[in-house]
Design a protein around this motif. Structure first.
Motif, PDB file in Angstrom:
ATOM      1  N   ALA A  15     -27.677 -15.497  10.862  1.00 14.14           N
ATOM      2  CA  ALA A  15     -27.717 -15.691   9.406  1.00 14.14           C
ATOM      3  C   ALA A  15     -28.960 -16.503   9.073  1.00 14.14           C
ATOM      4  CB  ALA A  15     -26.463 -16.418   8.926  1.00 14.14           C
ATOM      5  N   LYS A  16     -29.314 -16.486   7.788  1.00 16.33           N
ATOM      6  CA  LYS A  16     -30.477 -17.242   7.323  1.00 16.33           C
ATOM      7  C   LYS A  16     -30.207 -17.770   5.926  1.00 16.33           C
ATOM      8  CE  LYS A  16     -32.719 -13.028   5.634  1.00 16.33           C
ATOM      9  NZ  LYS A  16     -33.831 -12.095   5.755  1.00 16.33           N
ATOM     10  N   GLY A  17     -31.040 -18.699   5.509  1.00 18.77           N
ATOM     11  CA  GLY A  17     -30.969 -19.255   4.165  1.00 18.77           C
ATOM     12  C   GLY A  17     -32.249 -20.023   3.902  1.00 18.77           C
ATOM     13  N   PHE A  18     -32.479 -20.403   2.650  1.00 16.85           N
ATOM     14  CA  PHE A  18     -33.719 -21.111   2.344  1.00 16.85           C
ATOM     15  C   PHE A  18     -33.589 -21.945   1.083  1.00 16.85           C
ATOM     16  CE2 PHE A  18     -33.958 -17.186  -0.009  1.00 16.85           C
ATOM     17  CZ  PHE A  18     -34.652 -17.493  -1.170  1.00 16.85           C
ATOM     18  N   LEU A  19     -34.493 -22.895   0.980  1.00 19.70           N
ATOM     19  CA  LEU A  19     -34.669 -23.759  -0.183  1.00 19.70           C
ATOM     20  C   LEU A  19     -36.158 -23.701  -0.510  1.00 19.70           C
ATOM     21  CD1 LEU A  19     -33.729 -26.124  -2.122  1.00 19.70           C
ATOM     22  CD2 LEU A  19     -34.369 -27.656  -0.254  1.00 19.70           C
ATOM     23  N   VAL A  20     -36.488 -23.567  -1.790  1.00 21.57           N
ATOM     24  CA  VAL A  20     -37.899 -23.527  -2.205  1.00 21.57           C
ATOM     25  C   VAL A  20     -38.203 -24.747  -3.049  1.00 21.57           C
ATOM     26  CG1 VAL A  20     -39.655 -22.264  -3.514  1.00 21.57           C
ATOM     27  CG2 VAL A  20     -37.933 -21.008  -2.223  1.00 21.57           C
ATOM     28  N   GLY A  21     -39.298 -25.418  -2.698  1.00 18.18           N
ATOM     29  CA  GLY A  21     -39.839 -26.495  -3.525  1.00 18.18           C
ATOM     30  C   GLY A  21     -41.244 -26.100  -3.926  1.00 18.18           C
ATOM     31  N   TYR A  32     -43.017 -23.778  -1.351  1.00 24.03           N
ATOM     32  CA  TYR A  32     -42.774 -24.198   0.023  1.00 24.03           C
ATOM     33  C   TYR A  32     -41.356 -23.781   0.393  1.00 24.03           C
ATOM     34  CZ  TYR A  32     -47.119 -26.453  -0.788  1.00 24.03           C
ATOM     35  OH  TYR A  32     -48.440 -26.656  -1.101  1.00 24.03           O
ATOM     36  N   TYR A  33     -41.254 -22.872   1.351  1.00 25.34           N
ATOM     37  CA  TYR A  33     -39.979 -22.303   1.773  1.00 25.34           C
ATOM     38  C   TYR A  33     -39.473 -23.060   3.001  1.00 25.34           C
ATOM     39  CZ  TYR A  33     -40.426 -18.291  -1.334  1.00 25.34           C
ATOM     40  OH  TYR A  33     -40.518 -17.475  -2.443  1.00 25.34           O
ATOM     41  N   PHE A  34     -38.345 -23.741   2.838  1.00 23.28           N
ATOM     42  CA  PHE A  34     -37.659 -24.422   3.925  1.00 23.28           C
ATOM     43  C   PHE A  34     -36.595 -23.438   4.412  1.00 23.28           C
ATOM     44  CE2 PHE A  34     -39.673 -27.564   1.358  1.00 23.28           C
ATOM     45  CZ  PHE A  34     -40.032 -28.593   2.220  1.00 23.28           C
ATOM     46  N   GLN A  35     -36.939 -22.664   5.452  1.00 26.20           N
ATOM     47  CA  GLN A  35     -36.103 -21.575   5.938  1.00 26.20           C
ATOM     48  C   GLN A  35     -35.242 -22.049   7.109  1.00 26.20           C
ATOM     49  OE1 GLN A  35     -39.067 -17.945   5.973  1.00 26.20           O
ATOM     50  NE2 GLN A  35     -40.126 -19.885   6.338  1.00 26.20           N
ATOM     51  N   VAL A  36     -33.972 -21.708   7.067  1.00 30.68           N
ATOM     52  CA  VAL A  36     -33.034 -22.108   8.120  1.00 30.68           C
ATOM     53  C   VAL A  36     -32.441 -20.842   8.722  1.00 30.68           C
ATOM     54  CG1 VAL A  36     -30.882 -23.334   8.602  1.00 30.68           C
ATOM     55  CG2 VAL A  36     -32.533 -24.306   6.986  1.00 30.68           C
ATOM     56  N   PHE A  37     -32.462 -20.772  10.055  1.00 31.98           N
ATOM     57  CA  PHE A  37     -31.953 -19.623  10.794  1.00 31.98           C
ATOM     58  C   PHE A  37     -30.870 -20.085  11.765  1.00 31.98           C
ATOM     59  CE2 PHE A  37     -36.355 -18.832   9.697  1.00 31.98           C
ATOM     60  CZ  PHE A  37     -36.361 -17.517   9.241  1.00 31.98           C
ATOM     61  N   ALA A  38     -29.723 -19.406  11.769  1.00 31.97           N
ATOM     62  CA  ALA A  38     -28.657 -19.658  12.747  1.00 31.97           C
ATOM     63  C   ALA A  38     -28.847 -18.667  13.885  1.00 31.97           C
ATOM     64  CB  ALA A  38     -27.292 -19.477  12.108  1.00 31.97           C
ATOM     65  N   LEU A  39     -28.915 -19.172  15.126  1.00 30.20           N
ATOM     66  CA  LEU A  39     -29.121 -18.330  16.298  1.00 30.20           C
ATOM     67  C   LEU A  39     -27.896 -18.348  17.204  1.00 30.20           C
ATOM     68  CD1 LEU A  39     -32.054 -18.852  15.240  1.00 30.20           C
ATOM     69  CD2 LEU A  39     -32.783 -18.786  17.600  1.00 30.20           C
ATOM     70  N   ASP A  40     -27.764 -17.297  17.989  1.00 32.24           N
ATOM     71  CA  ASP A  40     -26.633 -17.190  18.918  1.00 32.24           C
ATOM     72  C   ASP A  40     -26.882 -17.892  20.249  1.00 32.24           C
ATOM     73  OD1 ASP A  40     -28.431 -15.510  20.222  1.00 32.24           O
ATOM     74  OD2 ASP A  40     -27.242 -13.695  19.924  1.00 32.24           O
ATOM     75  N   SER A  41     -28.051 -18.538  20.387  1.00 25.66           N
ATOM     76  CA  SER A  41     -28.388 -19.230  21.629  1.00 25.66           C
ATOM     77  C   SER A  41     -29.519 -20.219  21.382  1.00 25.66           C
ATOM     78  CB  SER A  41     -28.825 -18.225  22.703  1.00 25.66           C
ATOM     79  OG  SER A  41     -29.970 -17.525  22.259  1.00 25.66           O
ATOM     80  N   GLU A  42     -29.734 -21.105  22.343  1.00 27.41           N
ATOM     81  CA  GLU A  42     -30.901 -21.972  22.294  1.00 27.41           C
ATOM     82  C   GLU A  42     -32.096 -21.166  22.791  1.00 27.41           C
ATOM     83  OE1 GLU A  42     -30.522 -26.042  23.857  1.00 27.41           O
ATOM     84  OE2 GLU A  42     -28.393 -25.567  24.135  1.00 27.41           O
ATOM     85  N   SER A 101     -35.007  -8.738   8.304  1.00 28.65           N
ATOM     86  CA  SER A 101     -34.744  -8.224   6.957  1.00 28.65           C
ATOM     87  C   SER A 101     -33.275  -7.882   6.711  1.00 28.65           C
ATOM     88  CB  SER A 101     -35.636  -7.009   6.662  1.00 28.65           C
ATOM     89  OG  SER A 101     -35.335  -5.956   7.550  1.00 28.65           O
ATOM     90  N   ASN A 102     -32.544  -7.491   7.737  1.00 23.47           N
ATOM     91  CA  ASN A 102     -31.131  -7.130   7.558  1.00 23.47           C
ATOM     92  C   ASN A 102     -30.171  -8.261   7.909  1.00 23.47           C
ATOM     93  OD1 ASN A 102     -31.692  -4.517   6.682  1.00 23.47           O
ATOM     94  ND2 ASN A 102     -31.924  -3.804   8.788  1.00 23.47           N
ATOM     95  N   ILE A 103     -30.690  -9.433   8.146  1.00 21.71           N
ATOM     96  CA  ILE A 103     -29.862 -10.586   8.499  1.00 21.71           C
ATOM     97  C   ILE A 103     -29.229 -11.132   7.208  1.00 21.71           C
ATOM     98  CG2 ILE A 103     -29.883 -12.922   9.468  1.00 21.71           C
ATOM     99  CD1 ILE A 103     -30.458 -10.659  11.530  1.00 21.71           C
ATOM    100  N   PRO A 104     -27.928 -11.412   7.200  1.00 26.23           N
ATOM    101  CA  PRO A 104     -27.301 -11.926   5.976  1.00 26.23           C
ATOM    102  C   PRO A 104     -27.853 -13.290   5.582  1.00 26.23           C
ATOM    103  CG  PRO A 104     -25.726 -11.888   7.802  1.00 26.23           C
ATOM    104  CD  PRO A 104     -26.976 -11.240   8.295  1.00 26.23           C
ATOM    105  N   GLU A 105     -28.058 -13.446   4.292  1.00 25.66           N
ATOM    106  CA  GLU A 105     -28.581 -14.688   3.731  1.00 25.66           C
ATOM    107  C   GLU A 105     -27.396 -15.520   3.223  1.00 25.66           C
ATOM    108  OE1 GLU A 105     -31.465 -15.279   0.096  1.00 25.66           O
ATOM    109  OE2 GLU A 105     -32.445 -14.144   1.713  1.00 25.66           O
ATOM    110  N   THR A 106     -26.666 -16.114   4.165  1.00 25.03           N
ATOM    111  CA  THR A 106     -25.420 -16.798   3.825  1.00 25.03           C
ATOM    112  C   THR A 106     -25.456 -18.310   4.041  1.00 25.03           C
ATOM    113  OG1 THR A 106     -24.581 -16.291   6.039  1.00 25.03           O
ATOM    114  CG2 THR A 106     -24.010 -14.755   4.264  1.00 25.03           C
TER     115      THR A 106
END
Length: 188
Positions: free
Chosen positions: A178-184, A146-156, A24-29
């Motif tokens: 960070a996170k971001g999303f696209l909705v269709g 439909y939420y296409f959610q993308v998350f950037a992680l600091d590791s694999e 919830s506190n992760i920036p949506e950038t």
């Protein structure tokens, strides 16, 4: 008739992966786009089970420095289930990769014949398959998002077997930058 009855039952947006307390506190950038549809537009039939069941093109940019891998989770919070319906999970996408091409995520019919370069690490959808499952809402249940959610992680993230929703969320906790999303949308 069944669709109309089920309209009131849904997991809800608050249960999406990106809305969970641990994120919830992760920036949506992260900016997420597709060549196939715009944000909040209807998903073309060829990307649904009524069409060819192809995964749409997805692109993302503005990953923060320190990003070591990207996770994509596709969910429908309008499904009449306790949690959103998972249509696909792809993980360990390594920068500089910033796109998944149209049809690159195997679906249930072509999962064995696809030879991807680079290979995609796939998690399990709600049906337990390591494949893309296009939209197919119950007729009459109204528009689904439909939420296409993308998350950037600091590791694999490493797994003994393909992860499901709970597994991937648990492993991502504490590693999302960070996170971001696209909705269709789609309706039958």
């Amino acid at each position: 008739m069944l669709g109309k009855l089920l309209r009131v039952l849904r997991a809800g947006d608050r249960k999406l992966a990106m809305c969970r307390d641990e994120f919830s506190n992760i920036p949506e950038t992260i900016l997420v786009t597709s060549k196939n549809f715009s944000h909040e537009d209807r998903i073309p039939d060829r990307f649904t089970q009524s069409g060819n069941n192809l995964s749409p093109d997805l692109e993302w940019n503005s990953l923060p420095s320190g990003t070591r891998s990207v996770v994509v989770i596709v969910e429908d919070p309008d499904a009449p289930l306790p949690n959103p319906f998972v249509h696909a999970i792809v993980f360990n996408l390594l920068p500089p990769m910033t796109q998944i091409a149209e049809g690159a995520i195997p679906n249930a019919t072509n999962v064995r014949e696809r030879s991807l370069d680079p290979p995609l690490c796939l998690g399990k959808n709600t049906f337990g398959r390591t494949a893309y499952l296009g939209p197919a809402p119950i007729p009459g249940s109204g528009p689904h998002h439909y939420y296409f959610q993308v998350f950037a992680l600091d590791s694999e993230r490493m797994f003994q077997r393909p992860p499901g929703r709970k597994d991937i969320i648990r492993e991502m906790a504490g590693h999302v930058l960070a996170k971001g999303f696209l909705v269709g949308t789609y309706e039958r």
